[in-house]
Design a protein around this motif. Structure first.
Motif, PDB file in Angstrom:
ATOM      1  N   SER B  91     -28.650  14.936  95.104  1.00  0.00           N
ATOM      2  CA  SER B  91     -29.461  14.339  96.159  1.00  0.00           C
ATOM      3  C   SER B  91     -28.765  14.539  97.503  1.00  0.00           C
ATOM      4  O   SER B  91     -27.596  14.911  97.561  1.00  0.00           O
ATOM      5  CB  SER B  91     -29.707  12.854  95.879  1.00  0.00           C
ATOM      6  N   TYR B  92     -29.473  14.274  98.590  1.00  0.00           N
ATOM      7  CA  TYR B  92     -28.985  14.669  99.912  1.00  0.00           C
ATOM      8  C   TYR B  92     -27.754  13.901 100.352  1.00  0.00           C
ATOM      9  O   TYR B  92     -26.970  14.362 101.151  1.00  0.00           O
ATOM     10  CB  TYR B  92     -30.099  14.492 100.950  1.00  0.00           C
ATOM     11  N   ASN B  93     -27.565  12.687  99.832  1.00  0.00           N
ATOM     12  CA  ASN B  93     -26.495  11.829 100.349  1.00  0.00           C
ATOM     13  C   ASN B  93     -25.295  11.735  99.419  1.00  0.00           C
ATOM     14  O   ASN B  93     -24.509  10.798  99.517  1.00  0.00           O
ATOM     15  CB  ASN B  93     -27.046  10.428 100.595  1.00  0.00           C
ATOM     16  N   THR B  94     -25.149  12.710  98.545  1.00  0.00           N
ATOM     17  CA  THR B  94     -24.050  12.664  97.588  1.00  0.00           C
ATOM     18  C   THR B  94     -23.605  14.071  97.236  1.00  0.00           C
ATOM     19  O   THR B  94     -24.367  15.022  97.427  1.00  0.00           O
ATOM     20  CB  THR B  94     -24.464  11.922  96.303  1.00  0.00           C
ATOM     21  N   ASP B  95     -22.384  14.199  96.751  1.00  0.00           N
ATOM     22  CA  ASP B  95     -21.910  15.496  96.283  1.00  0.00           C
ATOM     23  C   ASP B  95     -21.996  15.640  94.767  1.00  0.00           C
ATOM     24  O   ASP B  95     -21.846  16.732  94.244  1.00  0.00           O
ATOM     25  CB  ASP B  95     -20.441  15.696  96.698  1.00  0.00           C
ATOM     26  N   LYS B  96     -22.200  14.531  94.068  1.00  0.00           N
ATOM     27  CA  LYS B  96     -22.139  14.614  92.618  1.00  0.00           C
ATOM     28  C   LYS B  96     -23.346  15.361  92.065  1.00  0.00           C
ATOM     29  O   LYS B  96     -24.469  15.258  92.577  1.00  0.00           O
ATOM     30  CB  LYS B  96     -22.061  13.230  91.986  1.00  0.00           C
ATOM     31  N   LEU B  97     -23.087  16.137  91.033  1.00  0.00           N
ATOM     32  CA  LEU B  97     -24.152  16.837  90.322  1.00  0.00           C
ATOM     33  C   LEU B  97     -24.574  16.008  89.110  1.00  0.00           C
ATOM     34  O   LEU B  97     -23.736  15.466  88.389  1.00  0.00           O
ATOM     35  CB  LEU B  97     -23.667  18.206  89.836  1.00  0.00           C
ATOM     36  N   ILE B  98     -25.872  15.935  88.920  1.00  0.00           N
ATOM     37  CA  ILE B  98     -26.422  15.315  87.714  1.00  0.00           C
ATOM     38  C   ILE B  98     -26.972  16.445  86.858  1.00  0.00           C
ATOM     39  O   ILE B  98     -27.832  17.217  87.311  1.00  0.00           O
ATOM     40  CB  ILE B  98     -27.520  14.304  88.072  1.00  0.00           C
ATOM     41  N   PHE B  99     -26.468  16.523  85.642  1.00  0.00           N
ATOM     42  CA  PHE B  99     -26.826  17.631  84.759  1.00  0.00           C
ATOM     43  C   PHE B  99     -27.881  17.224  83.742  1.00  0.00           C
ATOM     44  O   PHE B  99     -27.947  16.068  83.306  1.00  0.00           O
ATOM     45  CB  PHE B  99     -25.589  18.121  84.000  1.00  0.00           C
ATOM     46  N   GLY B 100     -28.668  18.210  83.333  1.00  0.00           N
ATOM     47  CA  GLY B 100     -29.497  18.041  82.156  1.00  0.00           C
ATOM     48  C   GLY B 100     -28.661  18.264  80.907  1.00  0.00           C
ATOM     49  O   GLY B 100     -27.469  18.586  80.987  1.00  0.00           O
ATOM     50  N   THR B 101     -29.293  18.089  79.764  1.00  0.00           N
ATOM     51  CA  THR B 101     -28.573  18.213  78.497  1.00  0.00           C
ATOM     52  C   THR B 101     -28.360  19.666  78.080  1.00  0.00           C
ATOM     53  O   THR B 101     -27.626  19.931  77.137  1.00  0.00           O
ATOM     54  CB  THR B 101     -29.319  17.483  77.377  1.00  0.00           C
ATOM     55  N   GLY B 102     -28.994  20.590  78.795  1.00  0.00           N
ATOM     56  CA  GLY B 102     -28.770  22.003  78.506  1.00  0.00           C
ATOM     57  C   GLY B 102     -29.757  22.574  77.502  1.00  0.00           C
ATOM     58  O   GLY B 102     -30.288  21.862  76.639  1.00  0.00           O
ATOM     59  N   THR B 103     -30.008  23.862  77.646  1.00  0.00           N
ATOM     60  CA  THR B 103     -30.835  24.606  76.689  1.00  0.00           C
ATOM     61  C   THR B 103     -30.047  25.819  76.238  1.00  0.00           C
ATOM     62  O   THR B 103     -29.557  26.586  77.064  1.00  0.00           O
ATOM     63  CB  THR B 103     -32.163  25.072  77.323  1.00  0.00           C
ATOM     64  N   ARG B 104     -29.945  25.968  74.921  1.00  0.00           N
ATOM     65  CA  ARG B 104     -29.287  27.162  74.399  1.00  0.00           C
ATOM     66  C   ARG B 104     -30.315  28.269  74.249  1.00  0.00           C
ATOM     67  O   ARG B 104     -31.323  28.094  73.553  1.00  0.00           O
ATOM     68  CB  ARG B 104     -28.638  26.887  73.045  1.00  0.00           C
ATOM     69  N   LEU B 105     -30.079  29.356  74.923  1.00  0.00           N
ATOM     70  CA  LEU B 105     -30.966  30.528  74.830  1.00  0.00           C
ATOM     71  C   LEU B 105     -30.344  31.530  73.867  1.00  0.00           C
ATOM     72  O   LEU B 105     -29.193  31.931  74.032  1.00  0.00           O
ATOM     73  CB  LEU B 105     -31.154  31.172  76.212  1.00  0.00           C
ATOM     74  N   GLN B 106     -31.104  31.886  72.860  1.00  0.00           N
ATOM     75  CA  GLN B 106     -30.692  32.931  71.912  1.00  0.00           C
ATOM     76  C   GLN B 106     -31.636  34.102  72.066  1.00  0.00           C
ATOM     77  O   GLN B 106     -32.857  33.932  71.926  1.00  0.00           O
ATOM     78  CB  GLN B 106     -30.766  32.413  70.475  1.00  0.00           C
ATOM     79  N   VAL B 107     -31.100  35.278  72.347  1.00  0.00           N
ATOM     80  CA  VAL B 107     -31.914  36.476  72.472  1.00  0.00           C
ATOM     81  C   VAL B 107     -31.553  37.398  71.316  1.00  0.00           C
ATOM     82  O   VAL B 107     -30.411  37.870  71.214  1.00  0.00           O
ATOM     83  CB  VAL B 107     -31.695  37.191  73.818  1.00  0.00           C
ATOM     84  N   PHE B 108     -32.518  37.642  70.452  1.00  0.00           N
ATOM     85  CA  PHE B 108     -32.299  38.483  69.269  1.00  0.00           C
ATOM     86  C   PHE B 108     -32.633  39.934  69.593  1.00  0.00           C
ATOM     87  O   PHE B 108     -33.529  40.205  70.385  1.00  0.00           O
ATOM     88  CB  PHE B 108     -33.147  37.981  68.101  1.00  0.00           C
TER      89      PHE B 108
END
Lengths: 112, 109
Positions: B91-108
């Motif tokens: 957000s504009y008034n902070t430096d901290k990053l808020i992360f999502g839980t992540g998505t693992r991409l597998q390309v076969f």
């Protein structure tokens, strides 16, 4: 390309012991951060540091945690009395003003 | 509360197929959105930043404030794209990053 470096890569410590995780941020960066990731969970913000003081901290960053920039290059995270639930991957990051954060490889902390 | 949601834990595609990794955020103000990628046993690396509006390794992402989304897209996936992808928000008034839980991409192949 300059990188954030973290040592050690893996730290094993007995519960109740103090542990210090070390980071060398990118040399011209002024903003420093610690994040952690418990196994299987999301990356969580712990603390940000600028101009030799904490600028922001999360609820996780309680009195057991402290950060320090002891010299011109290192940035450390100390956990005074470790608990089992402190086991996690700890990431250091640094950035310039209004710039994206660059992360280190992380330190895996295992509390026994 | 400020939050980033990545609904898919795992996304599997074949090489050459299009890819879309979803990211939604909860914030009423003007956010700054990022995509970070983590290849096997490597560090989190910045892939994209919404204000840069650039394409990196064929990936693009557009901030949609109406849908509060910042989906990551690539028209033709490559095997080397296999990695963990994290959406992050500031957000504009902070430096901290808020992360999502992540998505693992597998390309076969």
């Amino acid at each position: 390309e300059p990188e954030v470096t973290q040592t050690p890569s893996h730290q094993v410590t007995q519960m109740g012991q103090e542990v210090i995780l070390r980071c060398v941020p990118i040399s011209n960066h002024l903003y420093f951060y610690w994040y952690r990731q418990i196994l299987g969970q999301k990356v969580e913000f712990l603390v940000s540091f600028y101009n030799n003081e904490i600028s922001e901290k999360s609820e996780i960053f309680d009195d057991q945690f402290s950060v320090e920039r002891p010299d011109g290059s290192n940035f450390t995270l100390k956990i005074r009395s470790t608990k089992l639930e402190d086991s996690a991957m700890y990431f250091c990051a640094s950035s310039g003003p209004n710039q994206p954060q660059h992360f280190g490889d992380g330190t895996r902390l295992s509390i026994l | 509360a400020q939050r980033v949601t990545q609904p898919e834990k795992l996304l599997s595609v074949f090489k050459g197929a299009p890819v879309e990794l979803k990211c939604n955020y909860s914030y009423s103000g003007s956010p700054e959105l990022f995509w970070y990628v983590q290849y096997s046993r490597q560090r989190l690396q910045l892939l994209l930043r919404h204000i840069s509006r650039e394409s990196i390794k064929g990936f693009t992402a557009d901030l949609n404030k109406g849908e509060t989304s910042f989906h990551l897209k690539k028209p033709f996936a490559q095997e080397e794209d296999s990695a963990m992808y994290y959406c992050a928000f500031r957000s504009y008034n902070t430096d901290k990053l808020i992360f999502g839980t992540g998505t693992r991409l597998q390309v076969f192949p």
